[in-house]
Design a protein around this motif. Structure first.
Motif, short mmCIF file in Angstrom:
data_model
loop_
_atom_site.label_atom_id
_atom_site.label_comp_id
_atom_site.label_asym_id
_atom_site.label_seq_id
_atom_site.Cartn_x
_atom_site.Cartn_y
_atom_site.Cartn_z
N ASP A 50 23.24 -17.18 29.81
CA ASP A 50 21.86 -17.57 29.59
C ASP A 50 21.11 -16.47 28.85
OD1 ASP A 50 22.56 -19.78 31.05
OD2 ASP A 50 21.45 -19.19 32.85
N LYS A 51 20.32 -16.88 27.85
CA LYS A 51 19.53 -15.95 27.05
C LYS A 51 18.09 -16.43 27.04
CE LYS A 51 23.32 -13.96 25.42
NZ LYS A 51 23.81 -12.72 25.88
N SER A 52 17.14 -15.53 27.27
CA SER A 52 15.72 -15.86 27.16
C SER A 52 15.23 -15.38 25.81
CB SER A 52 14.93 -15.18 28.28
OG SER A 52 15.25 -15.76 29.52
N MET A 53 14.62 -16.28 25.06
CA MET A 53 14.19 -15.99 23.69
C MET A 53 12.72 -16.39 23.52
SD MET A 53 17.05 -14.87 22.55
CE MET A 53 16.49 -14.58 20.92
N ALA A 54 11.98 -15.54 22.83
CA ALA A 54 10.58 -15.85 22.53
C ALA A 54 10.52 -17.04 21.59
CB ALA A 54 9.90 -14.64 21.89
N LYS A 55 9.61 -17.96 21.86
CA LYS A 55 9.44 -19.12 20.99
C LYS A 55 8.82 -18.72 19.65
CE LYS A 55 8.19 -22.39 24.65
NZ LYS A 55 7.08 -23.23 25.09
N SER A 56 7.75 -17.92 19.71
CA SER A 56 6.89 -17.71 18.54
C SER A 56 7.54 -16.95 17.40
CB SER A 56 5.61 -16.99 18.96
OG SER A 56 5.91 -15.71 19.45
N THR A 57 8.56 -16.14 17.67
CA THR A 57 9.16 -15.33 16.60
C THR A 57 10.37 -16.01 15.96
OG1 THR A 57 10.49 -14.14 18.23
CG2 THR A 57 8.37 -13.16 17.62
N ASN A 58 10.62 -17.25 16.33
CA ASN A 58 11.79 -17.96 15.84
C ASN A 58 11.44 -19.35 15.34
OD1 ASN A 58 13.72 -15.91 16.80
ND2 ASN A 58 13.07 -16.58 18.83
N SER A 59 12.31 -19.87 14.47
CA SER A 59 12.26 -21.28 14.10
C SER A 59 13.48 -21.93 14.74
CB SER A 59 12.30 -21.46 12.58
OG SER A 59 11.10 -21.03 12.01
N TRP A 60 13.25 -23.07 15.34
CA TRP A 60 14.24 -23.73 16.18
C TRP A 60 14.70 -25.03 15.53
CZ3 TRP A 60 15.51 -20.96 20.44
CH2 TRP A 60 14.63 -19.95 20.81
N LYS A 61 16.02 -25.25 15.48
CA LYS A 61 16.56 -26.50 14.94
C LYS A 61 17.01 -27.38 16.09
CE LYS A 61 20.70 -26.83 13.09
NZ LYS A 61 21.83 -26.68 12.16
N PHE A 62 16.59 -28.63 16.05
CA PHE A 62 17.00 -29.63 17.01
C PHE A 62 17.62 -30.80 16.25
CE2 PHE A 62 13.28 -27.44 18.69
CZ PHE A 62 13.70 -27.10 19.96
N SER A 63 18.66 -31.41 16.79
CA SER A 63 19.25 -32.60 16.19
C SER A 63 18.81 -33.81 17.01
CB SER A 63 20.77 -32.51 16.17
OG SER A 63 21.18 -31.53 15.26
N ILE A 64 18.01 -34.65 16.40
CA ILE A 64 17.48 -35.85 17.05
C ILE A 64 17.94 -37.05 16.23
CG2 ILE A 64 15.40 -37.06 17.82
CD1 ILE A 64 15.83 -34.35 19.24
N ASN A 65 18.67 -37.95 16.87
CA ASN A 65 19.19 -39.15 16.19
C ASN A 65 19.92 -38.78 14.90
OD1 ASN A 65 18.04 -40.79 18.19
ND2 ASN A 65 16.08 -40.80 17.11
N ASN A 66 20.77 -37.78 14.97
CA ASN A 66 21.57 -37.29 13.84
C ASN A 66 20.74 -36.73 12.70
OD1 ASN A 66 24.07 -37.91 15.06
ND2 ASN A 66 23.81 -40.05 14.50
N ASN A 67 19.49 -36.39 12.96
CA ASN A 67 18.64 -35.74 11.96
C ASN A 67 18.28 -34.36 12.47
OD1 ASN A 67 18.38 -37.98 10.17
ND2 ASN A 67 16.92 -38.89 11.57
N ASP A 68 18.41 -33.35 11.61
CA ASP A 68 18.03 -31.99 11.98
C ASP A 68 16.54 -31.81 11.76
OD1 ASP A 68 20.60 -31.33 12.68
OD2 ASP A 68 21.07 -30.37 10.76
#
Length: 88
Positions: A50-68
């Motif tokens: 498990d890693k705790s990461m700051a939200k604000s200093t990163n851009s996050w990729k999510f795959s939703i319905n096969n779309n990034d």
């Protein structure tokens, strides 16, 4: 249903994510399932624990319905219950 238009107003716990941009180049590519969320942090279950990461200093990729979908962390730095149901 989570879509690209409303992802910022949904729950992130349980979603798989990857850091695609960061102020810390060493964490780019870190990926796993979000297991906890606070106002400013995601806790991600990775293959290395498990890693705790700051939200604000990163851009996050999510795959939703096969779309990034890439979300700028500064747009989601609210407590989860304050963000849920809010307009994106």
């Amino acid at each position: 249903m989570i879509t690209a238009d409303n992802i910022t107003s949904h729950e992130f716990i349980g979603l798989n994510t990857e850091i695609v941009k960061s102020t810390n180049p060493q964490v780019i590519g870190l990926n796993g399932r979000i297991i906890n969320e606070t106002k400013s942090m995601f806790t991600i279950n990775t293959i290395n624990g498990d890693k705790s990461m700051a939200k604000s200093t990163n851009s996050w990729k999510f795959s939703i319905n096969n779309n990034d979908i890439v979300v700028d962390g500064s747009k989601i730095t609210k407590r989860p219950f304050d963000r849920l149901g809010a307009k994106a």
